[in-house]
Write a protein that holds these residues in place. Structure first.
Motif, PDB file in Angstrom:
ATOM      1  N   HIS A  52       0.810  -1.226   0.000  1.00 11.74           N
ATOM      2  CA  HIS A  52       0.000   0.000   0.000  1.00 11.74           C
ATOM      3  C   HIS A  52       0.840   1.272   0.000  1.00 11.74           C
ATOM      4  CE1 HIS A  52      -2.750  -3.041   1.649  1.00 11.74           C
ATOM      5  NE2 HIS A  52      -3.696  -2.338   1.084  1.00 11.74           N
ATOM      6  N   HIS A  72      -1.081  -2.890  -6.267  1.00 12.58           N
ATOM      7  CA  HIS A  72      -2.173  -3.282  -5.375  1.00 12.58           C
ATOM      8  C   HIS A  72      -3.346  -3.834  -6.193  1.00 12.58           C
ATOM      9  CE1 HIS A  72      -5.613  -2.821  -2.693  1.00 12.58           C
ATOM     10  NE2 HIS A  72      -4.751  -2.867  -1.696  1.00 12.58           N
ATOM     11  N   HIS A  78     -11.979  -4.965  -3.283  1.00  9.02           N
ATOM     12  CA  HIS A  78     -10.699  -4.569  -2.684  1.00  9.02           C
ATOM     13  C   HIS A  78      -9.903  -3.778  -3.709  1.00  9.02           C
ATOM     14  CE1 HIS A  78      -6.602  -5.922  -0.825  1.00  9.02           C
ATOM     15  NE2 HIS A  78      -6.912  -4.682  -0.479  1.00  9.02           N
ATOM     16  N   CYS A 119      -7.371   2.585   0.683  1.00  4.64           N
ATOM     17  CA  CYS A 119      -7.716   1.236   0.238  1.00  4.64           C
ATOM     18  C   CYS A 119      -9.079   0.872   0.826  1.00  4.64           C
ATOM     19  CB  CYS A 119      -6.639   0.242   0.694  1.00  4.64           C
ATOM     20  SG  CYS A 119      -7.145  -1.491   0.487  1.00  4.64           S
TER      21      CYS A 119
HETATM   22 FE   LIG Z   1      -5.506  -3.188   0.391  1.00  2.91          FE
END
Ligand SMILES: [Fe+2]
Length: 129
Positions: A52, A72, A78, A119
């Protein structure tokens, strides 16, 4: 009286999933769905496989930001919801992303002080430059 919220802080409702950023901090507590919202602490240390922490490349008059050292995931449940750059003069540039897009953004501004990303599962991440 001490402010309970401050500019740039991000809060999440753990019931409905609302996420808000503070423009102006006041003395009241942020509440959603009948309970206090949770302050999203800025994370800096990686754990596990997903990366991240923003990877930043400064170029002439530009900044390139990638999340992260291993790209990512950008899946339906997600993904990186936004990437933002904050300058020393408090200019904020923010790009919202969708599943399926690449977690990469380029801004035409060189003098960035902090890069942040959010995120959908792992919350708020920050890197001071
Ligand atoms: Fe994540």
């Amino acid at each position: 009286m001490k402010k309970l919220a401050d500019r740039y802080e991000v809060y999440k409702c753990e019931i409905c999933g609302n996420v808000v950023e503070v423009i102006h901090g006041g003395r009241g507590q942020l509440v959603c769905c009948g309970q206090p919202m949770k302050l999203m602490e800025k994370q800096r240390e990686e754990q596990g496989y997903e990366k991240h922490s923003p990877v930043v490349e400064k170029q002439k008059g530009k900044i390139l930001i990638k999340i992260g050292s291993i790209p990512h995931p950008m899946e339906e449940q997600h993904f990186i919801e936004m990437i933002e750059a904050i300058t020393k003069d408090d200019i904020v540039l923010r790009k919202y992303l969708n599943p399926g897009e690449k977690p990469i953004v380029e801004f035409d501004i060189p003098d960035v002080d902090e890069v942040r990303e959010y995120c959908s599962i792992h919350g708020l991440w920050s890197k001071k430059l």
